[in-house]
Design a protein around this motif. Structure first.
Motif, PDB file in Angstrom:
ATOM      1  N   PHE A 134     -11.884  27.761  11.889  1.00 34.50           N
ATOM      2  CA  PHE A 134     -11.031  26.701  12.423  1.00 34.50           C
ATOM      3  C   PHE A 134      -9.572  27.079  12.223  1.00 34.50           C
ATOM      4  N   TYR A 139      -8.602  22.745  15.233  1.00 37.12           N
ATOM      5  CA  TYR A 139      -9.430  23.188  16.359  1.00 37.12           C
ATOM      6  C   TYR A 139     -10.057  24.523  16.011  1.00 37.12           C
ATOM      7  N   LYS A 140     -11.071  24.897  16.769  1.00 36.07           N
ATOM      8  CA  LYS A 140     -11.761  26.155  16.522  1.00 36.07           C
ATOM      9  C   LYS A 140     -11.103  27.263  17.320  1.00 36.07           C
ATOM     10  N   GLU A 141     -11.107  28.454  16.747  1.00 34.68           N
ATOM     11  CA  GLU A 141     -10.576  29.605  17.469  1.00 34.68           C
ATOM     12  C   GLU A 141     -11.326  29.745  18.790  1.00 34.68           C
ATOM     13  N   GLU A 178     -13.511  26.905  21.053  1.00 37.07           N
ATOM     14  CA  GLU A 178     -14.943  26.604  20.975  1.00 37.07           C
ATOM     15  C   GLU A 178     -15.127  25.140  20.580  1.00 37.07           C
ATOM     16  N   PHE A 199     -16.963  21.870  18.811  1.00 37.82           N
ATOM     17  CA  PHE A 199     -17.659  21.644  17.537  1.00 37.82           C
ATOM     18  C   PHE A 199     -18.087  20.192  17.480  1.00 37.82           C
TER      19      PHE A 199
END
Length: 128
Positions: A23, A46-48, A51, A53
């Motif tokens: 994240f 946020y996710k790299e 992506e 979640f």
């Protein structure tokens, strides 16, 4: 004491596990509302690679973080940005603020409605 450095330190300490598993945490420099001298800080998770979640992935770290932040500061708003185009933004905000909202207490109590939240792109928390 509220400062950019404090917010950053608290966020990094509470969400360290999430940043270790992919994240990203952004703390934006403060904004000022026209009616207030208190700065508003935005914390974004946020996710790299954008992506998606779900709630179950983050709740064990996110709930204690919100609990701590809400004791020290005023949470103006928590917004979930969802990947589902029909619900691009589900609003979670403090009670009585109107709109489609889930209260901070729903997060703290891990209400069952939270479990069904999937396809989250990012979460933004505004504190002052």
């Amino acid at each position: 004491n509220m400062s950019y450095e404090n917010i950053k330190k608290i966020s990094e300490e509470y969400l360290i596990y999430l940043t270790d598993i992919g994240f990203t945490l952004d703390i934006l420099k403060p904004m000022f509302r026209f009616d207030s001298t208190n700065p508003i800080y935005s914390i974004e998770l946020y996710k790299e690679n954008s992506e998606e979640f779900n709630w179950e992935e983050i709740k064990y770290d996110f709930i204690p973080f919100i609990e701590f932040i809400s004791e020290k500061y005023i949470i103006d708003d928590i917004s979930l940005y969802l990947g589902n185009p029909y619900m691009s933004k589900m609003h979670i905000s403090l009670p009585f603020s109107g709109g489609r909202s889930v209260s901070v207490n729903d997060i703290l109590d891990d209400k069952s409605s939270m479990r069904f939240i999937k396809d989250i792109k990012s979460i933004k928390i505004r504190v002052r």
